[in-house]
Design an enzyme around this catalytic site. Structure first.
Site, PDB file in Angstrom:
ATOM      1  N   LYS A   4       1.001  -1.219   0.216  1.00 18.39           N
ATOM      2  CA  LYS A   4      -0.279   0.049   0.162  1.00 18.39           C
ATOM      3  C   LYS A   4       0.544   1.534   0.226  1.00 18.39           C
ATOM      4  CE  LYS A   4      -3.941  -0.145   2.659  1.00 18.39           C
ATOM      5  NZ  LYS A   4      -4.348  -0.820   3.840  1.00 18.39           N
TER       6      LYS A   4
HETATM    7  C1  E4P Z   1      -7.746   1.540   3.164  1.00 17.90           C
HETATM    8  O1  E4P Z   1      -6.423   1.520   2.755  1.00 17.90           O
HETATM    9  C2  E4P Z   1      -7.490   1.607   4.868  1.00 17.90           C
HETATM   10  O2  E4P Z   1      -6.135   1.606   5.644  1.00 17.90           O
HETATM   11  C3  E4P Z   1      -8.553   2.225   5.755  1.00 17.90           C
HETATM   12  O3  E4P Z   1     -10.224   1.317   4.917  1.00 17.90           O
HETATM   13  C4  E4P Z   1      -9.041   3.002   5.811  1.00 17.90           C
HETATM   14  O4  E4P Z   1     -10.227   2.954   6.997  1.00 17.90           O
HETATM   15  P1  E4P Z   1     -10.809   4.117   8.111  1.00 17.90           P
HETATM   16  O5  E4P Z   1     -11.568   5.099   8.245  1.00 17.90           O
HETATM   17  O6  E4P Z   1     -12.063   3.060   8.708  1.00 17.90           O
HETATM   18  O7  E4P Z   1      -9.615   4.105   9.007  1.00 17.90           O
END
Ligand code: E4P
Length: 220
Positions: free
Chosen positions: A85
């Site tokens: 990521k």
């Molecule tokens: C995805 O890439 C993110 O890590 C994640 O879904 C963010 O989620 P949140 O807004 O609940 O922290």
């Protein structure tokens, strides 16, 4: 479609992998930090919890393209099959381009707008993760962003998939699937909510009561 859990909770992954048709597990730095175990320790445990199958996602921490690429190489080397990521910043886009050339799969993350997501896909990201609830929480329209991103990728970067992320309700996730997203990642509480409607348990209890009244037990 691909269904992921957004967590670093090894026990929960093991429990839910039995129930859900999981494609893997996504993490982010906050999720890993919350679990308290270094990423190098938790990733193999998550892999094992998935029964050795499924894709893991972990995020780089560097702020420059060089740092991101170097961390992505380490992740790729130590966790075969991992998708790295990369936050879709200017440096992140440069890193995604470079990683594409090296054959290291990436997911463009921290996506708050359709154009930003399209840029990640054009740079070579396999997945793009729009943050649905975070956009809603800012007064925006997360679902509309997802719809636009879906259309843009279909038209201009069909090799990339939307992996919709950041959900607080099952409805948000369902709407993204209806909008055509090929992949979603659910936090544990939202995943559980899909099955936790009180009416479901009440219906099963009533079946048992009726059966027992007629036949004296709940045996088939
Ligand atoms: C995805 O890439 C993110 O890590 C994640 O879904 C963010 O989620 P949140 O807004 O609940 O922290």
């Amino acid at each position: 479609m691909e269904l992921y859990l957004d967590t670093a909770d090894v026990a929960a992954v093991k429990r839910l992998a039995r129930i859900f048709p999981l494609s893997g597990v996504t993490t982010n730095p906050s999720i890993v930090a919350q679990g308290g175990q270094p990423v190098w320790q938790v990733l193999p445990q998550l892999q094992e919890a998935l029964g050795g199958q499924g894709t893991l996602f972990a995020q780089v921490m560097g702020r420059t393209a060089e740092q991101m690429v170097s961390e992505a190489r380490q992740l790729h080397q130590r966790v075969p099959g991992i998708v790295v990521k990369v936050p879709v910043t200017a440096e992140g886009l440069a890193a995604i381009k470079c990683l594409k050339q090296e054959g290291i799969p990436t997911l463009g993350t921290a996506v708050y707008g359709a154009a930003q997501g399209l840029l990640a896909a054009l740079a070579g990201a396999e997945y793009v993760a729009p943050y649905v609830n975070r956009v809603d929480a800012q007064g925006g329209d997360g679902l509309q962003m997802v719809r636009e991103l879906q259309s843009l990728l279909k038209l201009h970067a069909p090799q990339a998939k939307v992996l919709a992320a950041s959900f607080k309700t099952p409805r948000q996730a369902l709407d993204c699937l209806l909008a055509g997203c090929e992949a979603i990642t659910l936090p544990l509480d939202v995943a559980q909510q899909f099955l936790s409607a009180p009416a479901v348990e009440a219906a099963v209890v009533k079946f048992e009561q009726d059966w027992k009244q007629a036949f004296g037990s709940t045996d088939l």
